[in-house]
Write a protein that holds these residues in place. Structure first.
Motif, short mmCIF file in Angstrom:
data_model
loop_
_atom_site.label_atom_id
_atom_site.label_comp_id
_atom_site.label_asym_id
_atom_site.label_seq_id
_atom_site.Cartn_x
_atom_site.Cartn_y
_atom_site.Cartn_z
N HIS A 318 0.83 -1.19 0.00
CA HIS A 318 0.00 0.00 0.00
C HIS A 318 0.88 1.26 0.00
O HIS A 318 0.65 2.21 -0.74
CB HIS A 318 -0.90 -0.07 1.24
N ALA A 319 1.94 1.23 0.83
CA ALA A 319 2.84 2.39 0.91
C ALA A 319 3.59 2.62 -0.40
O ALA A 319 3.88 3.76 -0.77
CB ALA A 319 3.84 2.21 2.05
N PHE A 320 3.88 1.54 -1.14
CA PHE A 320 4.59 1.69 -2.41
C PHE A 320 3.74 2.45 -3.44
O PHE A 320 4.26 2.94 -4.44
CB PHE A 320 4.99 0.33 -3.00
N GLN A 321 2.43 2.55 -3.16
CA GLN A 321 1.55 3.23 -4.11
C GLN A 321 1.91 4.72 -4.22
O GLN A 321 1.83 5.31 -5.29
CB GLN A 321 0.09 3.07 -3.68
N SER A 322 2.30 5.30 -3.06
CA SER A 322 2.58 6.73 -3.12
C SER A 322 4.07 7.03 -3.25
O SER A 322 4.52 8.14 -3.01
CB SER A 322 2.00 7.42 -1.88
N MET A 323 4.85 6.03 -3.61
CA MET A 323 6.29 6.23 -3.69
C MET A 323 6.72 6.32 -5.16
O MET A 323 6.32 5.47 -5.96
CB MET A 323 6.97 5.02 -3.03
N PRO A 324 7.53 7.31 -5.50
CA PRO A 324 8.00 7.35 -6.89
C PRO A 324 8.76 6.06 -7.24
O PRO A 324 9.49 5.54 -6.39
CB PRO A 324 8.95 8.55 -6.90
N PHE A 325 8.59 5.58 -8.41
CA PHE A 325 9.18 4.28 -8.85
C PHE A 325 8.73 3.13 -7.95
O PHE A 325 9.46 2.17 -7.73
CB PHE A 325 10.72 4.34 -8.87
#
Ligand code: TRP
Length: 479
Positions: A318-325
């Protein structure tokens, strides 16, 4: 630091048994065994669920005062015996004039290793699947944005329950992960296990540092540092202390005869005390860095860190959704976890394999295949007993196992019962029963350190472990 290549090789070759080709190979393989899902999945989950700083500080205390002395005890039993774990323990017992039944401590470890590898590979299979999920996402949503664009968070968080609830797929992934593990074990100590460790451990460290540095730019690094390292004494409750102790134990692979087995392949010239310190330090370093890798990503996305086991499989995607790349980082993250899990599952499979080879005279390939087949059957049972089936669980009538599937039963049985029993026996055996001269000669410690080590092994280890055991059997004692 890692010299003595030829000497070590000659020594082990001299005993006519397989062995590491150098001390550095042993150190890397042992670090590979210790660094695993325990560091990357379990440690952040436990630290998050137990309030951060207080847990972390007590964890470090446990590693130094309990983990390290036991690690040295296990490796010295193995190195002295130069055999499979039970045979090594039997040999030290015999030479000390003690009962040969002390080898039970190692036999119990062999059983635990077999049980653990069966469900460890289930989790390893999930990790492989996540590599695949992020790879296909990369192709769908492109490189630069976050992962899973256009999907709502509930969908992302449903990935794990859907996967765990899909028995067929979980069994297939389990078989894949176990198959890869078997490949390396079947090739032998120096040309399989060692080659894997020597290539994969450096790759693991590069990935870990790269992802941590990248995550640190997300803006939540200070918050994570404060969470992990600010000590608030009121948070140090009995259950937090026990969680920390249990975690230190699992992470250093103690009580499972793993280090006795790997110690059995070590040459006489290696200083076991220094080596144990390196292994414990590396393992703790990785656990702390794993915290600093995961928490900033989770905090930056404004999510909670106390999800427990779901932290890695639900919160993090879920957190990777708002992370660039995000998709790319996701691929690398789960690759890194997969590598760490593999070097541990190889160690776990090696423990019963070396025992079976010695017991039956079977050669390595048939012995490792037999053990893997057994682990596959047990793993399939773990994979198929999902929470939806809870009311039908066969062991529901025993309070300790109530409402738990095979996975949880095996996990609970090994970490709360078998591992502490084996470790208590190990400390009593090395500290009280074994011949002092034989033991002292193996440790490579100076007289002062020898005295401190002896005190810890004779008193602190068994007494504290007794605490874990009591809480394992009576879970409500401290809560
Ligand atoms: N220490 C491993 C981890 O952190 C797990 C483990 C427990 C293990 N006991 C073991 C690995 C014995 C190898 C051998 O994931």
């Amino acid at each position: 630091m890692f010299g003595g290549r030829c000497l070590v090789a000659l020594e082990t070759a001299g005993s006519g048994r397989e062995g590491w080709s150098s001390r550095s190979a042993f150190v890397l393989a042992a670090i590979g065994s210790a660094v695993g899902l325990g560091n990357l999945w379990r440690f952040p989950a436990e630290a998050g669920a137990n309030g951060g700083g207080a847990f972390v500080l007590f964890y470090i205390f446990c590693v130094v005062l309990i983990g390290l002395p036991l690690l040295l005890s296990e490796t010295l039993i193995g190195r002295h015996g130069q055999s499979s774990a039970p045979e090594s323990a039997r040999r030290l017992a015999r030479e000390s004039g003690a009962s040969r039944h002390w080898s039970i401590l190692a036999s119990l470890g062999v059983l635990s290793a077999f049980l653990i590898v069966s469900f460890y590979c289930v989790v390893g299979g999930w990790v492989l699947h996540y590599v695949w999920i992020f790879t296909s996402d990369l192709f769908q949503t492109g490189l630069s944005g976050g992962a899973f664009q256009g999907r709502d968070p509930a969908q992302i968080e449903a990935l794990w329950p859907n996967l765990a609830g899909n028995g067929g797929l979980t069994v297939a992934l389990d078989a894949l992960f176990l198959g890869i593990t078997l490949f390396f074990v079947a090739r032998g100590v120096s040309s399989g296990i060692e080659v894997m460790a020597v290539w994969l451990m450096p790759a693991f460290f590069v990935l870990l540092i790269a992802i941590t540095v990248y995550g640190a730019f997300g803006g939540a690094f200070h918050e994570s540092m404060a969470f992990l390292f600010s000590f608030e004494p009121h948070k140090l409750t009995g259950s937090v202390m026990l969680a920390a102790l249990g975690q230190a134990f699992f992470s250093l692979s103690l009580g499972v005869a793993g280090m006795i087995t790997y110690g059995g392949y070590v040459g006489r010239k290696v200083n076991l005390a220094t080596t144990s310190v390196i292994i414990a330090a590396a393992d703790t370093f990785v656990a702390l860095v794993a915290g600093l890798c995961i928490f900033p990503i989770v905090f930056a996305a404004g999510l909670g860190v106390n999800a427990g086991p779901a932290l890695m499989f639900q919160t993090l995607p879920h957190a990777f959704q708002s992370m660039p790349f995000g998709s790319l980082v996701g691929i690398f993250f789960f690759l890194m976890v997969g590598v760490a899990a593999l070097t541990s599952s190889v160690a776990l499979l090696e423990v019963p394999t070396s025992w079976l080879m010695e017991k039956t005279g079977l050669r390595r390939v048939p012995a490792s295949c037999t053990i893997a087949l057994g682990a596959m059957i047990l793993g399939a049972l773990s994979a198929l007993s999902t929470n939806e089936l809870a009311e039908f669980y066969p062991l529901n009538f025993i309070p300790l196992f109530e409402g738990q599937g095979v996975f949880d039963v095996l996990d609970g049985l090994t970490s709360k019962l078998f591992m502490p029993i084996a470790a208590i026996m190990t400390s009593v055996f090395v500290g009280w029963v074994s011949d002092r001269r034989l033991v002292n000669a193996e440790t490579g410690l100076s007289p002062t350190l020898q005295g401190i080590w002896r005190f810890l092994v004779c008193w602190l280890c068994p007494l504290t472990l007794f605490g874990i055991l009591a809480v394992g059997i009576f879970p409500n004692l401290f809560i």
